[in-house]
Scaffold this motif. Structure first.
Motif, mmCIF file in Angstrom:
data_model
loop_
_atom_site.group_PDB
_atom_site.id
_atom_site.type_symbol
_atom_site.label_atom_id
_atom_site.label_comp_id
_atom_site.label_asym_id
_atom_site.label_seq_id
_atom_site.Cartn_x
_atom_site.Cartn_y
_atom_site.Cartn_z
ATOM 1 N N VAL A 104 0.863 -1.180 0.000
ATOM 2 C CA VAL A 104 0.000 0.000 0.000
ATOM 3 C C VAL A 104 0.899 1.228 0.000
ATOM 4 O O VAL A 104 1.854 1.312 0.781
ATOM 5 N N ALA A 105 0.601 2.175 -0.885
ATOM 6 C CA ALA A 105 1.394 3.403 -0.969
ATOM 7 C C ALA A 105 0.472 4.578 -1.245
ATOM 8 O O ALA A 105 -0.634 4.407 -1.772
ATOM 9 N N GLY A 106 0.921 5.758 -0.900
ATOM 10 C CA GLY A 106 0.146 6.951 -1.191
ATOM 11 C C GLY A 106 0.032 7.173 -2.694
ATOM 12 O O GLY A 106 0.931 6.810 -3.457
ATOM 13 N N LEU A 107 -1.082 7.758 -3.116
ATOM 14 C CA LEU A 107 -1.268 8.043 -4.537
ATOM 15 C C LEU A 107 -0.158 8.944 -5.052
ATOM 16 O O LEU A 107 0.336 8.779 -6.170
ATOM 17 N N VAL A 108 0.245 9.917 -4.243
ATOM 18 C CA VAL A 108 1.381 10.778 -4.571
ATOM 19 C C VAL A 108 2.538 10.356 -3.676
ATOM 20 O O VAL A 108 2.526 10.632 -2.477
ATOM 21 N N PRO A 109 3.530 9.663 -4.230
ATOM 22 C CA PRO A 109 4.630 9.163 -3.399
ATOM 23 C C PRO A 109 5.390 10.293 -2.716
ATOM 24 O O PRO A 109 5.536 11.394 -3.265
ATOM 25 N N ALA A 110 5.875 10.014 -1.526
ATOM 26 C CA ALA A 110 6.695 10.988 -0.811
ATOM 27 C C ALA A 110 8.014 11.180 -1.553
ATOM 28 O O ALA A 110 8.516 10.280 -2.215
ATOM 29 N N GLY A 111 8.569 12.375 -1.457
ATOM 30 C CA GLY A 111 9.857 12.640 -2.073
ATOM 31 C C GLY A 111 9.780 13.303 -3.431
ATOM 32 O O GLY A 111 10.806 13.707 -3.985
ATOM 33 N N LEU A 112 8.568 13.416 -3.990
ATOM 34 C CA LEU A 112 8.437 14.098 -5.270
ATOM 35 C C LEU A 112 8.489 15.608 -5.073
ATOM 36 O O LEU A 112 8.230 16.126 -3.986
ATOM 37 N N THR A 113 8.825 16.324 -6.153
ATOM 38 C CA THR A 113 8.743 17.776 -6.108
ATOM 39 C C THR A 113 7.301 18.170 -5.803
ATOM 40 O O THR A 113 6.370 17.615 -6.394
ATOM 41 N N PRO A 114 7.075 19.100 -4.884
ATOM 42 C CA PRO A 114 5.691 19.482 -4.545
ATOM 43 C C PRO A 114 4.917 19.946 -5.775
ATOM 44 O O PRO A 114 5.490 20.502 -6.716
ATOM 45 N N ARG A 115 3.617 19.717 -5.762
ATOM 46 C CA ARG A 115 2.778 20.150 -6.876
ATOM 47 C C ARG A 115 2.774 21.672 -6.961
ATOM 48 O O ARG A 115 3.131 22.376 -6.008
ATOM 49 N N LEU A 116 2.355 22.175 -8.093
ATOM 50 C CA LEU A 116 2.347 23.618 -8.303
ATOM 51 C C LEU A 116 1.350 24.288 -7.364
ATOM 52 O O LEU A 116 0.307 23.721 -7.047
ATOM 53 N N PRO A 117 1.649 25.513 -6.941
ATOM 54 C CA PRO A 117 0.785 26.185 -5.964
ATOM 55 C C PRO A 117 -0.483 26.737 -6.594
ATOM 56 O O PRO A 117 -0.577 26.903 -7.816
ATOM 57 N N VAL A 118 -1.447 27.038 -5.757
ATOM 58 C CA VAL A 118 -2.666 27.699 -6.211
ATOM 59 C C VAL A 118 -2.376 29.163 -6.521
ATOM 60 O O VAL A 118 -2.949 29.743 -7.443
ATOM 61 N N ASP A 119 -1.464 29.755 -5.767
ATOM 62 C CA ASP A 119 -1.074 31.150 -5.961
ATOM 63 C C ASP A 119 0.435 31.191 -6.207
ATOM 64 O O ASP A 119 1.217 30.732 -5.377
ATOM 65 N N PHE A 120 0.846 31.745 -7.348
ATOM 66 C CA PHE A 120 2.259 31.772 -7.722
ATOM 67 C C PHE A 120 2.997 33.014 -7.222
ATOM 68 O O PHE A 120 4.171 33.198 -7.549
ATOM 69 N N THR A 121 2.339 33.847 -6.430
ATOM 70 C CA THR A 121 2.937 35.121 -6.025
ATOM 71 C C THR A 121 4.316 34.945 -5.408
ATOM 72 O O THR A 121 5.253 35.688 -5.720
ATOM 73 N N ASP A 122 4.474 33.959 -4.542
ATOM 74 C CA ASP A 122 5.755 33.745 -3.863
ATOM 75 C C ASP A 122 6.492 32.519 -4.391
ATOM 76 O O ASP A 122 7.423 32.026 -3.747
ATOM 77 N N TYR A 123 6.097 32.034 -5.552
ATOM 78 C CA TYR A 123 6.722 30.834 -6.117
ATOM 79 C C TYR A 123 8.105 31.182 -6.655
ATOM 80 O O TYR A 123 8.306 32.222 -7.292
ATOM 81 N N ASP A 124 9.061 30.309 -6.385
ATOM 82 C CA ASP A 124 10.444 30.556 -6.787
ATOM 83 C C ASP A 124 10.626 30.219 -8.263
ATOM 84 O O ASP A 124 10.635 29.053 -8.648
ATOM 85 N N LEU A 125 10.749 31.255 -9.088
ATOM 86 C CA LEU A 125 10.965 31.073 -10.516
ATOM 87 C C LEU A 125 12.308 31.670 -10.908
ATOM 88 O O LEU A 125 12.674 32.750 -10.433
ATOM 89 N N PRO A 126 13.053 31.007 -11.789
ATOM 90 C CA PRO A 126 14.289 31.606 -12.290
ATOM 91 C C PRO A 126 13.955 32.762 -13.221
ATOM 92 O O PRO A 126 12.814 32.887 -13.688
#
Length: 301
Positions: A104-126
């Protein structure tokens, strides 16, 4: 738990699900069900104990998705807290098809890059190149948004990412039976838009965009990436023309339907939230050339 169709892998998966369902007396036959390679690592008694302990988080088991092969079967089941886990079962190819492994495992495995945010205001973009545009073509089915989006994309050389094409591609994998197909499409479109903007390139999103939270999400993405945000809201003021378009169209999208349901579209139209600010409203009853010219001016302004 409701009984599922027969098959060696699925039958064994059902046995596992019975344990997670807290079925009385479950596990007495574990020594006969589990393969020798499995019990060499985990004893039948220990496996039964662990599975019964997990039942508190699942029972009664609610299956929300299923994938079945000859020797493998997976079920997506909902926990009491609303999250989804995947129960996998692999059986031996030869009868009696004992369980070789199950987990049994979570649908979203631990250790993946977090999903995209609902609000990108403070999202780290190059740093990204300026001059890109994120353009949303919004409207209910049959409003003419896809026709205009494709025409604008061809005129301006901007790729068009359309919900119907994305979801149609997922149909062979059970996409039409997913719980929230529009939300899934929005996540795909957001990812594609982000990828384009990171490359300093524009994108057109062809999507109904009824959810206000999605509108704000895409607006914040454009702002954070330093791109211009443009919205084109398509509507058809002639109800008869709108219905004829919807019920008579043939778009040839693989894995997707052609005609739509008019009663459903009317209800969606009645509840369609108004756009504010930068949106250009286009009545697609007007000649296409005039509408396209107005759209091009709006996008390039």
């Amino acid at each position: 738990m409701h009984r599922l169709a027969a098959g060696p892998a699925l039958a064994r998966l059902e046995w596992v699900l019975d344990g997670l369902d807290g079925k009385p007396g479950w596990g007495a036959d574990a020594s006969d069900v589990l393969a020798a390679a499995f019990t060499a690592v985990v004893t039948p008694e220990r496996y039964v104990e662990v599975t019964r302990g997990r039942a508190a988080g699942y029972a009664p088991v609610v299956v929300v998705g299923l994938d079945v092969g000859e020797t493998t079967a997976r079920a997506r089941i909902r926990r009491h807290d609303g999250t989804v886990d995947v129960v996998s079962c692999v059986v031996e190819a030869a009868p009696p098809h004992r369980i070789a492994s199950t987990w049994v495992a979570g649908l979203v495995p631990a250790g993946l890059t977090p999903r995209l945010p609902v609000d990108f205001t403070d999202y780290d973009l190059p740093p990204v190149a300026t001059g890109a545009r994120l353009v949303v073509f919004s409207g209910v089915p049959g409003s003419g948004k896809s026709t205009l989006a494709d025409a604008a994309g061809a005129e301006l050389g901007i790729p068009v990412f359309a919900t119907d094409w994305l979801l149609g591609a997922l149909t062979p994998f059970g996409g039409r039976y997913f719980e929230a197909p529009l939300a899934m499409a929005e996540e795909l479109l957001t990812t594609l838009a982000l990828r384009q903007l990171l490359a300093g390139q524009s994108a057109i999103l062809d999507h109904p965009t009824e959810r206000v939270v999605t509108r704000e999400r895409w607006r914040s993405l454009a702002r954070r990436a330093g791109a211009e945000f443009r919205v084109v809201v398509c509507r058809c003021s002639d109800e008869e023309v709108h219905r004829d378009r919807l019920e008579g169209r043939s778009r040839g999208i693989p894995g997707w339907h052609n005609a739509g349901d008019w009663s459903t579209v009317r209800q969606r139209l009645a509840n369609f939230p108004s756009w504010h600010g930068e949106a250009l409203s286009v009545d697609t009853v007007r000649p296409r050339e005039r509408s396209l010219a107005a759209v091009i001016r709006h996008i390039t302004a």
